[in-house]
Design a protein around this motif. Structure first.
Motif, PDB file in Angstrom:
ATOM      1  N   ASP A 672       0.932  -1.158   0.027  1.00  0.00           N
ATOM      2  CA  ASP A 672      -0.020   0.064   0.081  1.00  0.00           C
ATOM      3  C   ASP A 672       0.686   1.245   0.011  1.00  0.00           C
ATOM      4  N   SER A 673       0.542   2.145  -0.924  1.00  0.00           N
ATOM      5  CA  SER A 673       1.500   3.424  -0.874  1.00  0.00           C
ATOM      6  C   SER A 673       1.553   4.081   0.099  1.00  0.00           C
ATOM      7  N   ASN A 674       0.409   4.285   0.991  1.00  0.00           N
ATOM      8  CA  ASN A 674       0.549   4.927   2.247  1.00  0.00           C
ATOM      9  C   ASN A 674       1.362   4.451   3.210  1.00  0.00           C
ATOM     10  N   ALA A 675       1.405   3.005   3.182  1.00  0.00           N
ATOM     11  CA  ALA A 675       2.503   2.240   4.281  1.00  0.00           C
ATOM     12  C   ALA A 675       3.866   2.458   3.704  1.00  0.00           C
ATOM     13  N   VAL A 676       4.019   2.344   2.446  1.00  0.00           N
ATOM     14  CA  VAL A 676       5.423   2.791   2.076  1.00  0.00           C
ATOM     15  C   VAL A 676       5.843   4.232   2.364  1.00  0.00           C
ATOM     16  N   ALA A 677       5.093   4.955   2.139  1.00  0.00           N
ATOM     17  CA  ALA A 677       5.317   6.699   2.500  1.00  0.00           C
ATOM     18  C   ALA A 677       5.531   6.823   3.856  1.00  0.00           C
ATOM     19  N   GLU A 678       4.776   6.043   4.887  1.00  0.00           N
ATOM     20  CA  GLU A 678       5.074   6.206   6.386  1.00  0.00           C
ATOM     21  C   GLU A 678       6.413   5.543   6.571  1.00  0.00           C
ATOM     22  N   THR A 679       6.847   4.291   6.184  1.00  0.00           N
ATOM     23  CA  THR A 679       7.985   3.894   6.406  1.00  0.00           C
ATOM     24  C   THR A 679       9.046   4.475   5.952  1.00  0.00           C
ATOM     25  N   LEU A 680       9.029   5.000   4.754  1.00  0.00           N
ATOM     26  CA  LEU A 680      10.216   5.442   4.323  1.00  0.00           C
ATOM     27  C   LEU A 680      10.347   7.073   4.687  1.00  0.00           C
ATOM     28  N   ASN A 681       9.391   7.561   5.461  1.00  0.00           N
ATOM     29  CA  ASN A 681       9.499   8.931   6.122  1.00  0.00           C
ATOM     30  C   ASN A 681      10.866   9.063   6.954  1.00  0.00           C
ATOM     31  N   VAL A 682      11.431   7.907   7.489  1.00  0.00           N
ATOM     32  CA  VAL A 682      12.471   7.862   8.479  1.00  0.00           C
ATOM     33  C   VAL A 682      13.758   8.579   7.479  1.00  0.00           C
ATOM     34  N   VAL A 683      13.709   8.006   6.401  1.00  0.00           N
ATOM     35  CA  VAL A 683      14.882   8.422   5.287  1.00  0.00           C
ATOM     36  C   VAL A 683      14.496   9.887   5.018  1.00  0.00           C
ATOM     37  N   ARG A 684      13.368  10.317   4.763  1.00  0.00           N
ATOM     38  CA  ARG A 684      12.946  11.730   4.662  1.00  0.00           C
ATOM     39  C   ARG A 684      13.648  12.781   5.793  1.00  0.00           C
ATOM     40  N   ILE A 685      13.484  12.198   7.053  1.00  0.00           N
ATOM     41  CA  ILE A 685      13.877  12.744   8.215  1.00  0.00           C
ATOM     42  C   ILE A 685      15.507  12.795   8.184  1.00  0.00           C
ATOM     43  N   LEU A 686      16.128  11.806   7.780  1.00  0.00           N
ATOM     44  CA  LEU A 686      17.651  11.647   7.502  1.00  0.00           C
ATOM     45  C   LEU A 686      17.913  12.868   6.660  1.00  0.00           C
ATOM     46  N   ILE A 687      17.073  12.858   5.397  1.00  0.00           N
ATOM     47  CA  ILE A 687      17.609  14.104   4.245  1.00  0.00           C
ATOM     48  C   ILE A 687      17.490  15.557   5.021  1.00  0.00           C
TER      49      ILE A 687
END
Length: 775
Positions: A672-687
């Motif tokens: 599910d796209s929402n689940a992918v976005a929520e999980t990969l958000n930690v990488v966005r925080i790193l960025i």
């Protein structure tokens, strides 16, 4: 309170106080109610006095009438006494008037003896003819037994007269005349045999009681019972005569009478040999016992055939007792309580045959069949015949239901464990050797069919227990199964761990196909969960409320056990995947990462694995596994920060954004796209932490902290310390400010929440503040 209870002084006062307390509850009542209360009590007193006067007058009248009766009775007794004295005087005077009174008395005795002798001689002369007639009657009755064309009462009456004559004849010969006694014994010898034959015929009639009742010949049964009643009356008369003779003998000895006078008195009465006590009623009851016992035993052997047809016993007993109540009981006298007798005999016979069945070693199925049958037996007896369980003594199985239930539980648990041990031996050997590819089910999933074999024996035992209607035993059985499942679960998890280590550390020395077999194992656990849930839904709601909760709790535990193995299998799959990716994930932020495209082989590897997972892994587990892979993928970028790396503003974030975009695109194909976005958000925080200006880091950090309370401060230190655009003094100032602000948050409930950052391997949990990692 009654009048008698209020007559004592203390009782009267207490009663008066209570009465006034009810009538005068308020102070104003003394003013407004006192006169009314006084008038009311005065009227009650007048009524009570009038009633007392009437009762006392009635008692006096009764006493006077009783005294008058006593006086009249005394006068009547006096008159009777006077009359008796006059009669006695007349008797004495009459003897003095009759000069030959003794001779007249002897002549009277001689005349009675002559009449008795003549009667005895006549009967003696006709005895052989009477004997022959009775024998012919008995022979005809035996011949016409099937037609029930005989009269038991006439036959017994004739035989009874012959026996009575024999006893009187033997009594007359008892005056020291051995020859006469021997002659009579020879003459009457055939009578004893005739009596024995009659008794055999009588009990043969009793044995045909059911057949006679079916043929509507209850009159024969009534005749049988009349014979029994006559013999019982004769037995009681004989016992009374013995007691009377003994008492007369003792009284004569005490009075000093000689033996000659006692003998003459005996002759005057007519001597008679003691009659043999027959106890026909007890013999009849004993015969009923043997008759019923034989019928039940034959049914157990021929129809029930052990445990296979034990259910038929209940119907047989109900039919028999119903027939007895309708056709046999009406022929018996009420004082026999014959239906209770038959109920007791049938039940005792059933108990005896049941005890014989359970005397040996029983199989689990036989025990459950027996327990179910016992419950149905008592239920049918209560429903069809209104016979409560307490009336049926002794108890079926002698109250061993709980003991037998425990024996079944032990036997079932032992067999299930043996079955599981053999199944695990085969399944684990196949899992380790992996000689052939796992089977493929109809939906394309890898399977081993172990769940089918496992629940074959589980469902078999559950079905037997449910059929036996033993809810507590069902719960106990599932508890035992859970112990076995837990051992099996541990064995699978240990095997998964050992095979995974071999696969990761020495892949060249292990058989191929571990991933496929792990998927098959995980799928089997889900199939086991589904079967357990089916049992829970189908059987749980049918149980009583007292056992329903426990049964469902046991099945929930069963599903948890299988799910733990399934989760261990998916974790093994994820470990294997990332062990293949370890060379690439360990190179993140390195020189090679900056120069080459290391994400492409990662995506290709994931693609190959994920296609297999999608095609051959259970859909639920596939989603769980994909979420695990995505989380590990995201965390690999965070854990890599702990290595000897360097962040270059602009260059690092540009590459990270590019890889984040490609990874998002890949994972959205499987999740599910929402689940992918929520999980990969930690990488966005790193960025964002790499891109943030020094003045905005403080706000950026606490903005992230609200969303991820478990964000480690050590991670922030590492990220900031490895940025190429910050000097040490500036870094120290920012970190001191962040530490100072974070001190009050470590113990809060918000800080104890767990997110993806709690799964980091390279950083301690929140609350452990690292000091100067970069210095």
């Amino acid at each position: 309170m009654s009048l008698e209870e209020s007559t004592t002084g203390s009782g009267v006062r207490q009663y008066a106080v209570q009465r006034l307390a009810k009538l005068l509850r308020h102070p104003d009542d003394l003013v407004y109610k006192a006169d009314d209360v006084r008038r009311k009590l005065a009227q009650e007193k007048l009524l009570i006095d009038a009633q007392l006067n009437t009762d006392v007058r009635r008692q006096f009248d009764d006493v006077q009438e009783g005294l008058e009766l006593l006086y009249s009775t005394k006068e009547q007794i006096g008159r009777v006494k006077t009359d008796m004295q006059r009669v006695d005087q007349l008797c004495n005077d009459a003897q003095s008037y009759l000069t030959n009174f003794d001779r007249i008395q002897k002549i009277s005795i001689a005349n009675r003896n002559f009449v008795r002798t003549d009667e005895f001689y006549s009967q003696f002369s006709d005895f052989h003819e009477q004997y022959t007639h009775v024998r012919e009657m008995l022979t005809d009755a035996q011949t016409n037994f099937e037609q029930a064309d005989f009269n038991l009462l006439r036959l017994h009456y004739s035989l009874y007269k012959l026996e009575d004559f024999r006893n009187r004849a033997m009594g007359f010969s008892g005056v020291n005349d051995a020859d006469s006694e021997q002659t009579l014994a020879q003459m009457f010898g055939g009578l004893d045999r005739l009596v024995e034959e009659f008794e055999q015929f009588l009990w043969h009639v009793a044995g045909s009681m059911y057949d006679l009742a079916l043929r509507k010949r209850a009159n024969i049964i009534v005749q049988l019972l009349k014979v029994v009643e006559v013999e019982e009356a004769a037995d009681r008369a004989q016992e009374r005569e013995k007691e009377g003779a003994g008492l007369a003998r003792r009284q004569s000895l005490l009075a000093g009478s000689d033996s000659r006078s006692m003998a003459s008195a005996s002759m005057a009465r007519g001597p008679k040999k003691d009659r043999k006590i027959k106890h026909y009623k007890q013999k009849l009851l004993d015969f009923v016992h043997e008759f019923v016992s034989q019928r039940i035993t034959e049914f157990f052997k021929q129809e029930a055939n052990g445990f296979e047809g034990i259910d038929e016993v209940t119907g047989f007993v109900i039919d028999e007792l119903t027939f007895v109540a309708e056709a046999v009981v009406p022929a018996f006298p009420a004082n026999y309580f014959v239906f209770d007798v038959f109920v007791n005999e049938y039940h005792q016979a059933v108990v005896a045959n049941t005890n014989e069945l359970v005397s040996g070693n029983l199989e689990g199925g036989a025990i459950l069949t027996l327990l179910r049958w016992v419950r149905e037996y008592h239920s049918a007896m209560r429903k069809e015949l209104s016979i409560p369980r307490d009336q049926l003594k002794p108890a079926l199985l002698e109250g061993r239901e709980d003991q037998l239930a425990q024996e079944y539980l032990d036997v079932a648990a032992k067999k299930i464990r043996e079955w599981v041990v053999n199944l695990m031996r085969t399944e684990t050997a196949s899992f380790v050797t992996r000689q052939d590819a796992p089977n493929v089910g109809e939906d394309g999933m890898y399977v081993t069919d172990s769940s089918v074999y496992l629940f074959e024996i589980i469902n078999q035992n559950i079905g037997l227990v449910v059929e036996a209607q033993r809810a507590k035993l069902l719960c106990d059985l599932m508890a035992e199964c859970n112990k076995i499942f837990q051992d099996m679960s541990k064995q699978w998890r240990d095997l998964l761990e050992s095979e995974k280590i071999k696969q990761i550390e020495t892949p060249e020395n292990v058989a191929e196909g571990l991933v496929d077999y792990t998927m098959a194992l995980a799928n089997e656990q889900i199939r086991s969960v589904i079967q357990a849930e089916t049992i829970k839904d189908e059987i749980g709601d049918s149980l009583s409320r007292s056992h329903q909760e426990r049964f469902k709790a046991e099945l929930s535990q069963t599903m948890d056990v299988f799910m733990s193995v399934a989760e261990a299998a998916t974790q093994t799959l994820a470990d294997i995947v990332f062990s293949d990716l370890r060379p690439i994930t360990s190179a993140l932020y390195s020189v090679d990462w900056y120069q080459d495209d290391l994400l492409q082989p990662v995506i290709e590897t994931l693609k190959d694995y994920c296609e297999d997972f999608h095609d051959h892994l259970d859909k639920y587990l596939y989603k769980r596994l994909m979420q695990d892979l995505l989380s590990r993928f995201a965390l690999s970028y965070i854990d890599a920060v702990a290595g000897k790396i360097r962040f270059y503003k602009g260059r690092t974030t540009e590459k990270l954004n590019l890889e984040l975009h490609r990874a998002t695109k890949f994972f959205k194909q499987h999740m599910d796209s929402n689940a992918v976005a929520e999980t990969l958000n930690v990488v966005r925080i790193l960025i964002s932490l790499i891109e943030s200006t020094p003045t905005m880091i403080f706000l950026e950090f606490f903005s992230v902290k609200k969303q991820y309370p478990d964000l480690p401060l050590a991670l922030i230190e590492d990220i900031l310390s490895k940025r190429d655009d910050m000097d040490k003094q500036q870094l120290r100032t920012i970190l001191d400010s962040l530490r100072q602000k974070s001190k009050g948050d470590t113990g809060s409930s918000l800080a104890k929440q767990r997110t993806l950052f709690s799964k980091l391997k390279s950083y301690p949990p929140v609350g452990s503040v690292s000091k100067g990692r970069f210095i």
